[in-house]
Design an enzyme around this catalytic site. Sequence first.
Site, PDB file in Angstrom:
ATOM      1  N   GLY A  14       1.211  -1.113   0.188  1.00 49.98           N
ATOM      2  CA  GLY A  14       0.327   0.355   0.191  1.00 49.98           C
ATOM      3  C   GLY A  14       0.900   1.534  -0.072  1.00 49.98           C
ATOM      4  O   GLY A  14       2.538   0.725  -0.194  1.00 49.98           O
ATOM      5  N   VAL A  16       1.276   3.478   2.316  1.00 48.85           N
ATOM      6  CA  VAL A  16       1.902   3.529   3.450  1.00 48.85           C
ATOM      7  C   VAL A  16       2.830   2.636   3.633  1.00 48.85           C
ATOM      8  O   VAL A  16       4.158   3.140   3.702  1.00 48.85           O
ATOM      9  CB  VAL A  16       0.611   3.598   4.618  1.00 48.85           C
ATOM     10  CG1 VAL A  16       1.624   3.787   5.750  1.00 48.85           C
ATOM     11  CG2 VAL A  16       0.154   4.677   4.804  1.00 48.85           C
ATOM     12  N   CYS A 130      -2.556  11.121  10.175  1.00 51.65           N
ATOM     13  CA  CYS A 130      -1.080  12.078   9.177  1.00 51.65           C
ATOM     14  C   CYS A 130      -1.759  13.337   9.620  1.00 51.65           C
ATOM     15  O   CYS A 130      -0.653  13.998  10.230  1.00 51.65           O
ATOM     16  CB  CYS A 130      -1.004  12.005   7.668  1.00 51.65           C
ATOM     17  SG  CYS A 130      -3.106  11.379   6.931  1.00 51.65           S
ATOM     18  N   HIS A 250      -0.009  16.999   3.178  1.00 45.81           N
ATOM     19  CA  HIS A 250      -1.345  17.625   3.992  1.00 45.81           C
ATOM     20  C   HIS A 250      -0.819  19.290   4.171  1.00 45.81           C
ATOM     21  O   HIS A 250       0.073  19.663   4.867  1.00 45.81           O
ATOM     22  CB  HIS A 250      -1.230  16.876   4.901  1.00 45.81           C
ATOM     23  CG  HIS A 250      -2.648  15.135   4.061  1.00 45.81           C
ATOM     24  ND1 HIS A 250      -2.859  14.763   2.810  1.00 45.81           N
ATOM     25  CD2 HIS A 250      -2.872  14.651   5.177  1.00 45.81           C
ATOM     26  CE1 HIS A 250      -3.266  14.329   3.921  1.00 45.81           C
ATOM     27  NE2 HIS A 250      -3.361  13.676   4.791  1.00 45.81           N
TER      28      HIS A 250
HETATM   29  P1  NAP Z   1      -4.073   1.279   0.140  1.00 47.97           P
HETATM   30  O1  NAP Z   1      -3.117   1.561  -0.398  1.00 47.97           O
HETATM   31  O2  NAP Z   1      -5.117   1.198   0.028  1.00 47.97           O
HETATM   32  O3  NAP Z   1      -3.222  -0.044   0.702  1.00 47.97           O
HETATM   33  C1  NAP Z   1      -3.959  -0.827   1.827  1.00 47.97           C
HETATM   34  C2  NAP Z   1      -2.827  -2.209   1.769  1.00 47.97           C
HETATM   35  O4  NAP Z   1      -3.206  -2.745   3.143  1.00 47.97           O
HETATM   36  C3  NAP Z   1      -1.848  -2.846   1.029  1.00 47.97           C
HETATM   37  O5  NAP Z   1      -0.838  -3.738   0.711  1.00 47.97           O
HETATM   38  C4  NAP Z   1      -3.578  -4.547   0.880  1.00 47.97           C
HETATM   39  O6  NAP Z   1      -2.573  -5.359   0.202  1.00 47.97           O
HETATM   40  C5  NAP Z   1      -2.902  -4.481   2.925  1.00 47.97           C
HETATM   41  N1  NAP Z   1      -4.526  -5.050   2.913  1.00 47.97           N
HETATM   42  C6  NAP Z   1      -5.676  -5.177   2.121  1.00 47.97           C
HETATM   43  N2  NAP Z   1      -6.075  -5.849   2.887  1.00 47.97           N
HETATM   44  C7  NAP Z   1      -5.632  -6.861   3.182  1.00 47.97           C
HETATM   45  C8  NAP Z   1      -5.961  -7.528   4.683  1.00 47.97           C
HETATM   46  N3  NAP Z   1      -7.328  -8.681   4.551  1.00 47.97           N
HETATM   47  N4  NAP Z   1      -5.052  -8.506   4.597  1.00 47.97           N
HETATM   48  C9  NAP Z   1      -4.418  -8.060   4.740  1.00 47.97           C
HETATM   49  N5  NAP Z   1      -3.404  -6.647   3.916  1.00 47.97           N
HETATM   50  C10 NAP Z   1      -4.503  -5.998   3.362  1.00 47.97           C
HETATM   51  O7  NAP Z   1      -4.031   2.024   1.503  1.00 47.97           O
HETATM   52  P2  NAP Z   1      -3.188   3.057   2.490  1.00 47.97           P
HETATM   53  O8  NAP Z   1      -3.214   4.267   1.821  1.00 47.97           O
HETATM   54  O9  NAP Z   1      -1.668   2.100   2.474  1.00 47.97           O
HETATM   55  O10 NAP Z   1      -3.196   2.698   3.803  1.00 47.97           O
HETATM   56  C11 NAP Z   1      -3.486   1.267   4.602  1.00 47.97           C
HETATM   57  C12 NAP Z   1      -3.745   1.593   6.028  1.00 47.97           C
HETATM   58  O11 NAP Z   1      -2.865   2.299   6.920  1.00 47.97           O
HETATM   59  C13 NAP Z   1      -5.184   3.188   5.857  1.00 47.97           C
HETATM   60  O12 NAP Z   1      -6.188   1.940   5.685  1.00 47.97           O
HETATM   61  C14 NAP Z   1      -5.144   3.489   7.498  1.00 47.97           C
HETATM   62  O13 NAP Z   1      -5.654   2.156   8.056  1.00 47.97           O
HETATM   63  C15 NAP Z   1      -4.079   3.724   7.756  1.00 47.97           C
HETATM   64  N6  NAP Z   1      -3.526   5.023   7.068  1.00 47.97           N
HETATM   65  C16 NAP Z   1      -2.798   5.627   8.257  1.00 47.97           C
HETATM   66  C17 NAP Z   1      -2.712   6.728   8.110  1.00 47.97           C
HETATM   67  C18 NAP Z   1      -2.054   7.964   8.995  1.00 47.97           C
HETATM   68  O14 NAP Z   1      -2.786   8.989   9.186  1.00 47.97           O
HETATM   69  N7  NAP Z   1      -1.298   7.840  10.123  1.00 47.97           N
HETATM   70  C19 NAP Z   1      -2.168   7.698   6.594  1.00 47.97           C
HETATM   71  C20 NAP Z   1      -2.928   6.281   5.932  1.00 47.97           C
HETATM   72  C21 NAP Z   1      -3.682   4.936   5.749  1.00 47.97           C
HETATM   73  P3  NAP Z   1      -3.295  -5.656  -1.309  1.00 47.97           P
HETATM   74  O15 NAP Z   1      -2.087  -4.584  -2.124  1.00 47.97           O
HETATM   75  O16 NAP Z   1      -2.962  -7.195  -1.204  1.00 47.97           O
HETATM   76  O17 NAP Z   1      -4.366  -5.140  -1.228  1.00 47.97           O
HETATM   77  O1  3JN Z   2      -7.171  10.525   4.485  1.00 47.39           O
HETATM   78  C1  3JN Z   2      -6.189  11.194   4.853  1.00 47.39           C
HETATM   79  O2  3JN Z   2      -5.532  11.683   4.025  1.00 47.39           O
HETATM   80  C2  3JN Z   2      -5.613   9.924   6.201  1.00 47.39           C
HETATM   81  C3  3JN Z   2      -6.450   9.160   6.278  1.00 47.39           C
HETATM   82  C4  3JN Z   2      -6.298   8.035   7.271  1.00 47.39           C
HETATM   83  C5  3JN Z   2      -6.726   6.965   6.881  1.00 47.39           C
HETATM   84  C6  3JN Z   2      -7.775   6.081   5.787  1.00 47.39           C
HETATM   85  C7  3JN Z   2      -8.119   5.129   6.326  1.00 47.39           C
HETATM   86  C8  3JN Z   2      -8.726   4.779   7.887  1.00 47.39           C
HETATM   87  C9  3JN Z   2      -6.747   6.186   8.716  1.00 47.39           C
HETATM   88  C10 3JN Z   2      -6.739   6.689   9.417  1.00 47.39           C
HETATM   89  O3  3JN Z   2      -5.507   6.318   9.979  1.00 47.39           O
HETATM   90  O4  3JN Z   2      -7.365   7.214  10.829  1.00 47.39           O
HETATM   91  C11 3JN Z   2      -8.025   4.979   8.361  1.00 47.39           C
HETATM   92  C12 3JN Z   2      -8.200   4.579   9.961  1.00 47.39           C
HETATM   93  O5  3JN Z   2      -7.335   3.101  10.217  1.00 47.39           O
HETATM   94  O6  3JN Z   2      -9.019   4.561  10.058  1.00 47.39           O
END
Ligand code: NAP
Ligand code: 3JN
Length: 345
Positions: A14, A16, A130, A250
Amino acid sequence: MVKTYNVAIMGATGAVGQQMKEQLEKRDFPIKDIVFLSSSRSAGKEIEFKGKTFTVQEAKPESFKGIDIALFSAGGSISEEFAPEAVKRGAIVIDNTSAFRMDKDVPLVVPEVKQKRSGSSQRIIANPNCSTIQMVCALQPLKEQFGMTKVVVSTYQAVSGAGIGAINELKAQAADFDNAKDAQAEMLPVKSAKNHYPIAFNVIPQIDQFADNGYTLEEMKMINETKKIMHDDSLAVAATCVRLPVVTGHSESVYVELSRAATIAQVKQAIKDAPGVELMDDPSNQIYPMPLMAAGLDEVFVGRIRQDLDNPNGFHLWIVADNLVKGAALNSVQIAEALIEENVI
Ligand code: NAP
Ligand code: 3JN
């Protein structure tokens, strides 16, 4: 001999997860072995790490056997399912999702904002949202020096915060616009929402789903997480979160009310001295932070600092950071580095 660690990245394919890999490489994190985990969709893909090729594996509870540090970013429900499995097998989990952030026993950590961890027995550490991280990095030094009563923030968030699918959608919509085709929208404001809107050449005042009180969940994350990280339930926080057609970085317009009057020079000095924060504020030369210049960089940038014309305790700030770097992956790796330094792992 430098101690080395077995590391797993959950959600490695993904937006992140890829940045977590970059940060581990860039910071030369002491790795013995590394495992890249995803869903079955990406299992079998190859990832280059420090000149070696690794095959992505489908995440299973057993994937965490022998893992010391597990960096999670695959969504909240995946963390709820797998983080306890990783802990059961001896790992410390640093979780980038909202799954555990507001649990009272789970530390919510931005290393620049010093706090005592509630005992070294804690095996899940939460990485904040974030938008919250970059704001608290800039606000903490002001709170420490002048006290703080109120924060009002409006965000200007990049599509990379919503994952790789949203980045691809912005690019496709921009190309379709050039070719006079109708925009296809399936990802934003939220994939699971009833309605979807184009983000190219648009601004969407919704990030995540709506809560019953009319705020979005992203706004409520900023409000609740800021109070928890800054250890101040009485701090008034209001947020409006907005998505823009920016790929990464952001931006935030923040109004703060300090407990005591301060001068512009004092506020600028506090920002200048803050760890991980860079003052970028020279209006006469049009110097201020923007997402394009912050992309790929570690720091939180602050500019456009102005005193409220009606309130000597009030200040306006413009805060910009790479949401995938300090907003997510870098902060998680810094937490892992701090745990090593504190001999927790
Ligand atoms: P993304 O680009 O859509 O990537 C999602 C990742 O999760 C991919 O590696 C995906 O694997 C994996 N995944 C999805 N379903 C899964 C499952 N059932 N089992 C194992 N792996 C699975 O999303 P992203 O932006 O990296 O964000 C991922 C998560 O990080 C978000 O949902 C959120 O909770 C968190 N996040 C946090 C922040 C923050 O503010 N700190 C910011 C952004 C995201 P595949 O390639 O196999 O689909
Ligand atoms: O949208 C953004 O700029 C930040 C998104 C973060 C996010 C996206 C999907 C699920 C989160 C998060 O980190 O709060 C989540 C989640 O884990 O709830």
